[in-house]
Design a protein around this motif. Sequence first.
Motif, PDB file in Angstrom:
ATOM      1  N   LEU A 183     -33.288  25.812  76.381  1.00  0.00           N
ATOM      2  CA  LEU A 183     -32.363  26.706  75.680  1.00  0.00           C
ATOM      3  C   LEU A 183     -31.267  27.172  76.616  1.00  0.00           C
ATOM      4  O   LEU A 183     -31.471  27.281  77.826  1.00  0.00           O
ATOM      5  CB  LEU A 183     -33.128  27.927  75.147  1.00  0.00           C
ATOM      6  CG  LEU A 183     -34.228  27.662  74.122  1.00  0.00           C
ATOM      7  CD1 LEU A 183     -34.958  28.963  73.798  1.00  0.00           C
ATOM      8  CD2 LEU A 183     -33.660  27.036  72.860  1.00  0.00           C
ATOM      9  N   CYS A 184     -30.112  27.472  76.038  1.00  0.00           N
ATOM     10  CA  CYS A 184     -29.038  28.016  76.862  1.00  0.00           C
ATOM     11  C   CYS A 184     -29.461  29.410  77.333  1.00  0.00           C
ATOM     12  O   CYS A 184     -30.394  30.021  76.809  1.00  0.00           O
ATOM     13  CB  CYS A 184     -27.721  28.079  76.075  1.00  0.00           C
ATOM     14  SG  CYS A 184     -27.698  29.281  74.728  1.00  0.00           S
ATOM     15  N   GLU A 185     -28.765  29.916  78.314  1.00  0.00           N
ATOM     16  CA  GLU A 185     -29.113  31.205  78.913  1.00  0.00           C
ATOM     17  C   GLU A 185     -29.111  32.339  77.880  1.00  0.00           C
ATOM     18  O   GLU A 185     -29.998  33.187  77.869  1.00  0.00           O
ATOM     19  CB  GLU A 185     -28.127  31.514  80.041  1.00  0.00           C
ATOM     20  CG  GLU A 185     -28.597  32.594  80.979  1.00  0.00           C
ATOM     21  CD  GLU A 185     -27.681  32.719  82.189  1.00  0.00           C
ATOM     22  OE1 GLU A 185     -27.208  33.836  82.412  1.00  0.00           O
ATOM     23  OE2 GLU A 185     -27.455  31.715  82.886  1.00  0.00           O
ATOM     24  N   GLU A 186     -28.140  32.325  76.988  1.00  0.00           N
ATOM     25  CA  GLU A 186     -28.050  33.370  75.965  1.00  0.00           C
ATOM     26  C   GLU A 186     -29.228  33.291  74.996  1.00  0.00           C
ATOM     27  O   GLU A 186     -29.799  34.315  74.596  1.00  0.00           O
ATOM     28  CB  GLU A 186     -26.727  33.266  75.205  1.00  0.00           C
ATOM     29  CG  GLU A 186     -26.503  34.424  74.252  1.00  0.00           C
ATOM     30  CD  GLU A 186     -25.140  34.366  73.573  1.00  0.00           C
ATOM     31  OE1 GLU A 186     -24.934  35.171  72.650  1.00  0.00           O
ATOM     32  OE2 GLU A 186     -24.299  33.519  73.948  1.00  0.00           O
ATOM     33  N   ALA A 187     -29.614  32.063  74.622  1.00  0.00           N
ATOM     34  CA  ALA A 187     -30.762  31.892  73.724  1.00  0.00           C
ATOM     35  C   ALA A 187     -32.051  32.335  74.418  1.00  0.00           C
ATOM     36  O   ALA A 187     -32.920  32.944  73.793  1.00  0.00           O
ATOM     37  CB  ALA A 187     -30.868  30.434  73.273  1.00  0.00           C
ATOM     38  N   GLN A 188     -32.176  32.052  75.709  1.00  0.00           N
ATOM     39  CA  GLN A 188     -33.336  32.504  76.468  1.00  0.00           C
ATOM     40  C   GLN A 188     -33.401  34.035  76.480  1.00  0.00           C
ATOM     41  O   GLN A 188     -34.474  34.616  76.317  1.00  0.00           O
ATOM     42  CB  GLN A 188     -33.308  31.969  77.898  1.00  0.00           C
ATOM     43  CG  GLN A 188     -33.605  30.496  78.009  1.00  0.00           C
ATOM     44  CD  GLN A 188     -33.568  30.010  79.447  1.00  0.00           C
ATOM     45  OE1 GLN A 188     -33.248  30.738  80.372  1.00  0.00           O
ATOM     46  NE2 GLN A 188     -33.911  28.736  79.633  1.00  0.00           N
TER      47      GLN A 188
END
Length: 72
Positions: free
Chosen positions: A24-29
């Motif tokens: 996942l991208c950092e924001e999704a994480q």
Amino acid sequence: MSKPGMQEEIEITVDGVTYRYSQLCEEAQAQAHSLQFVDAQIAELKAKLAVFQTARNAYQTALQQLVPRTQQ
């Protein structure tokens, strides 16, 4: 079982689709982490509510035994 030193990959399911946390991208994480935190807080509150409800029931029972009974 995982090998010593290896961590199992965390998987997250959104709308029926499973994703690996590391992909996942950092924001999704960050959103997934926040969701996990909130879910833990909700579980803690539910556990506290169960304790308070049990205490309330005990107080109510004790009060019922202490008040004068009316004759009908």
